[in-house]
Scaffold this motif. Structure first.
Motif, mmCIF file in Angstrom:
data_model
loop_
_atom_site.group_PDB
_atom_site.id
_atom_site.type_symbol
_atom_site.label_atom_id
_atom_site.label_comp_id
_atom_site.label_asym_id
_atom_site.label_seq_id
_atom_site.Cartn_x
_atom_site.Cartn_y
_atom_site.Cartn_z
ATOM 1 N N PHE A 147 0.820 -1.217 0.000
ATOM 2 C CA PHE A 147 0.000 0.000 0.000
ATOM 3 C C PHE A 147 0.849 1.261 0.000
ATOM 4 N N VAL A 148 2.071 1.183 0.529
ATOM 5 C CA VAL A 148 2.982 2.328 0.471
ATOM 6 C C VAL A 148 3.497 2.502 -0.956
ATOM 7 N N LYS A 149 3.975 1.412 -1.547
ATOM 8 C CA LYS A 149 4.517 1.483 -2.909
ATOM 9 C C LYS A 149 3.450 1.918 -3.910
ATOM 10 N N GLU A 150 2.231 1.425 -3.726
ATOM 11 C CA GLU A 150 1.150 1.776 -4.648
ATOM 12 C C GLU A 150 0.888 3.274 -4.652
ATOM 13 N N ARG A 151 0.792 3.863 -3.469
ATOM 14 C CA ARG A 151 0.522 5.303 -3.393
ATOM 15 C C ARG A 151 1.744 6.118 -3.816
ATOM 16 N N ALA A 152 2.936 5.608 -3.530
ATOM 17 C CA ALA A 152 4.151 6.305 -3.951
ATOM 18 C C ALA A 152 4.261 6.299 -5.476
ATOM 19 N N ASP A 153 4.010 5.154 -6.083
ATOM 20 C CA ASP A 153 4.082 5.047 -7.541
ATOM 21 C C ASP A 153 3.033 5.925 -8.225
ATOM 22 N N ALA A 154 1.911 6.128 -7.538
ATOM 23 C CA ALA A 154 0.835 6.945 -8.100
ATOM 24 C C ALA A 154 1.064 8.439 -7.870
ATOM 25 N N GLY A 155 2.152 8.782 -7.174
ATOM 26 C CA GLY A 155 2.450 10.182 -6.912
ATOM 27 C C GLY A 155 1.641 10.785 -5.780
ATOM 28 N N LEU A 156 1.001 9.923 -4.989
ATOM 29 C CA LEU A 156 0.162 10.399 -3.892
ATOM 30 C C LEU A 156 0.910 10.415 -2.555
ATOM 31 N N LEU A 157 2.094 9.826 -2.529
ATOM 32 C CA LEU A 157 2.858 9.717 -1.291
ATOM 33 C C LEU A 157 4.339 9.864 -1.606
ATOM 34 N N SER A 158 5.044 10.634 -0.794
ATOM 35 C CA SER A 158 6.497 10.742 -0.944
ATOM 36 C C SER A 158 7.172 10.372 0.368
ATOM 37 N N LEU A 159 8.338 9.757 0.247
ATOM 38 C CA LEU A 159 9.117 9.327 1.407
ATOM 39 C C LEU A 159 10.330 10.238 1.559
ATOM 40 N N HIS A 160 10.700 10.510 2.811
ATOM 41 C CA HIS A 160 11.808 11.419 3.073
ATOM 42 C C HIS A 160 12.681 10.867 4.199
ATOM 43 N N GLY A 161 13.997 10.990 4.029
ATOM 44 C CA GLY A 161 14.936 10.561 5.058
ATOM 45 C C GLY A 161 15.664 11.749 5.642
ATOM 46 N N LEU A 162 15.584 11.908 6.972
ATOM 47 C CA LEU A 162 16.241 13.024 7.653
ATOM 48 C C LEU A 162 17.122 12.520 8.783
ATOM 49 N N TRP A 163 18.106 13.313 9.130
ATOM 50 C CA TRP A 163 18.972 13.017 10.279
ATOM 51 C C TRP A 163 19.276 14.338 10.969
ATOM 52 N N THR A 164 19.166 14.347 12.301
ATOM 53 C CA THR A 164 19.419 15.576 13.048
ATOM 54 C C THR A 164 20.547 15.388 14.053
ATOM 55 N N ASP A 165 21.367 16.408 14.182
ATOM 56 C CA ASP A 165 22.444 16.417 15.168
ATOM 57 C C ASP A 165 21.911 17.077 16.432
ATOM 58 N N ILE A 166 21.817 16.325 17.512
ATOM 59 C CA ILE A 166 21.226 16.830 18.756
ATOM 60 C C ILE A 166 21.987 18.028 19.312
ATOM 61 N N SER A 167 23.309 17.944 19.321
ATOM 62 C CA SER A 167 24.095 19.009 19.954
ATOM 63 C C SER A 167 24.132 20.289 19.122
ATOM 64 N N GLU A 168 24.072 20.172 17.808
ATOM 65 C CA GLU A 168 24.189 21.333 16.937
ATOM 66 C C GLU A 168 22.844 21.861 16.452
ATOM 67 N N GLY A 169 21.785 21.037 16.563
ATOM 68 C CA GLY A 169 20.472 21.458 16.096
ATOM 69 C C GLY A 169 20.349 21.490 14.585
ATOM 70 N N THR A 170 21.281 20.840 13.899
ATOM 71 C CA THR A 170 21.238 20.825 12.435
ATOM 72 C C THR A 170 20.357 19.679 11.939
ATOM 73 N N LEU A 171 19.879 19.846 10.716
ATOM 74 C CA LEU A 171 19.016 18.848 10.094
ATOM 75 C C LEU A 171 19.549 18.549 8.707
ATOM 76 N N HIS A 172 19.687 17.258 8.386
ATOM 77 C CA HIS A 172 20.188 16.829 7.088
ATOM 78 C C HIS A 172 19.148 15.971 6.388
ATOM 79 N N SER A 173 19.039 16.151 5.085
ATOM 80 C CA SER A 173 18.059 15.422 4.283
ATOM 81 C C SER A 173 18.773 14.530 3.274
ATOM 82 N N TYR A 174 18.253 13.316 3.097
ATOM 83 C CA TYR A 174 18.848 12.371 2.151
ATOM 84 C C TYR A 174 18.462 12.729 0.725
#
Length: 215
Positions: free
Chosen positions: A178-205
């Motif tokens: 059900f995730v792949k179906e909606r993603a393939d249809a353009g109805l859902l996008s996936l995002h990968g993030l990582w945050t550095d606790i001490s610096e408050g920075t945010l990185h995106s894949y």
């Protein structure tokens, strides 16, 4: 049941403070949320770590995010075997019922779960190898990520495996039909993030170069 006690005073006091200020000042909004139900635009899968505060990072209000937290922000592969799958159930509900437009996997620095996986896979944590270890069996999800960082210098492995916790979860999300179906249809996008606790920075894949870049 003698170990079950009433709410401790410090939590009760905090609740009363919230009720008298934040709630009272936004009473109409809370009642609207209750009457109309939730319509979050995004689901965020983050770690249980108390230092990772999703709503603060994004300045979110009640009703904006459907949030699921677990050890090391992991998503297991699609395995409808009849066992209890809290994370899988949360993903199913968010995607098929709430129909969120985005699913975000948020990793972080100094992750205890990831560090446990690193030690377990390198033979330094035999207690996590036991079949009775809930943490160990959960961190088995990340073993493929550990195998990918075999050639990474020792001092960089913890950070590399934190990134892999995000990537493995994104890959596993796409094993859910059900995730792949909606993603393939353009109805859902996936995002990968990582945050550095001490610096408050945010990185995106960024899939174009396979790297995490500052937001």
């Amino acid at each position: 049941m003698s170990s079950i006690k009433p709410l401790p005073n410090f939590l009760a006091q905090r609740y009363h403070g919230w009720k008298a200020t934040t709630y009272d000042e936004n009473k109409a909004w809370y009642r609207l949320l209750a009457s109309e139900g939730q319509r979050p635009r995004a689901m965020v899968i983050s770690c249980c770590d108390s230092r990772v505060h999703v709503t603060s990072i994004f300045g979110a209000e009640q009703g904006e995010f459907f949030i699921h937290r677990n050890i090391a922000n992991l998503v297991p592969p699609f395995e409808p075997d009849g066992d209890h799958h809290g994370t899988s159930a949360a993903v199913e509900y968010a995607v098929t019922v709430l129909k969120v437009a985005h699913v975000v996997v948020l990793g972080h620095s100094l992750c205890g779960g990831v560090n446990g996986c690193l030690k377990m896979c390198s033979g330094e944590a035999p207690e996590l190898e036991k079949s009775s270890s809930f943490v160990g069996r959960w961190m088995d999800i990340l073993r493929p990520g550990y195998e990918r960082i075999a050639d990474v210098p020792e001092e960089e492995k913890a950070r590399a495996l934190e990134y892999q916790a995000v990537l493995v979860s994104l890959e596993n999300l796409l094993t859910f039909p059900f995730v792949k179906e909606r993603a393939d249809a353009g109805l859902l996008s996936l995002h990968g993030l990582w945050t550095d606790i001490s610096e408050g920075t945010l990185h995106s894949y960024h899939p174009d170069d396979g790297e995490f870049h500052p937001v």
